[in-house]
Design a protein around this motif. Structure first.
Motif, short mmCIF file in Angstrom:
data_model
loop_
_atom_site.label_atom_id
_atom_site.label_comp_id
_atom_site.label_asym_id
_atom_site.label_seq_id
_atom_site.Cartn_x
_atom_site.Cartn_y
_atom_site.Cartn_z
N SER A 1 47.06 25.68 -12.88
CA SER A 1 48.48 25.92 -13.15
C SER A 1 49.12 24.65 -13.68
O SER A 1 48.71 23.54 -13.30
CB SER A 1 49.21 26.34 -11.88
N PHE B 1 41.77 28.92 -14.07
CA PHE B 1 42.65 28.11 -14.91
C PHE B 1 43.63 27.37 -14.00
O PHE B 1 44.20 27.96 -13.10
CB PHE B 1 43.45 28.99 -15.88
N ARG C 1 50.90 31.58 -17.87
CA ARG C 1 51.60 30.45 -17.26
C ARG C 1 51.60 29.24 -18.20
O ARG C 1 51.75 28.11 -17.77
CB ARG C 1 50.96 30.07 -15.94
N TYR D 1 46.20 31.22 -24.58
CA TYR D 1 47.01 30.66 -23.49
C TYR D 1 47.03 31.64 -22.33
O TYR D 1 46.94 32.85 -22.53
CB TYR D 1 48.46 30.44 -23.94
N THR D 2 47.23 31.11 -21.11
CA THR D 2 47.48 31.99 -19.97
C THR D 2 48.96 32.35 -19.96
O THR D 2 49.76 31.72 -20.66
CB THR D 2 47.13 31.33 -18.62
N HIS E 1 46.73 34.87 -16.00
CA HIS E 1 46.33 33.65 -15.31
C HIS E 1 45.51 34.02 -14.08
O HIS E 1 45.92 34.88 -13.30
CB HIS E 1 47.57 32.85 -14.89
#
Length: 90
Positions: free
Chosen positions: A84, A82, A17, A14-15, A77
């Protein structure tokens, strides 16, 4: 903290964010420098990955943007790479 590289296989990425990227398929090593160079991520979440990914089955994420490894992997991120998550409406 030390951990086995094999324990990273299958972790969800996962990022920071909260954007799901995919799962760790492999780890790319720099043998000369004795360090991890990148994470090979597969089972990508195509709607959340910026740019064109048709024909690609994976993505290499440079280890320098990895922020944390535990039950999941959290990466920094990067705008443009990627997407948002949508902003919440009040």
């Amino acid at each position: 903290m030390r951990t086995q590289i094999t324990e990273m296989f299958g972790l969800r990425v996962y990022t920071d964010r909260a954007v799901f990227i995919g799962n760790v398929d492999d780890v790319v090593l720099d043998v000369d420098q004795k360090k991890i160079d990148a994470l090979a991520v597969g089972e990508l979440n195509p709607p959340e990955i910026g740019g064109e990914v048709k024909g690609y089955t994976g993505l290499q994420i440079p280890f320098r943007i990895v922020k944390s490894v535990g039950d999941i992997v959290i990466v920094r991120h990067i705008p443009g790479l990627f997407k948002s998550p949508p902003a919440k409406e009040d």
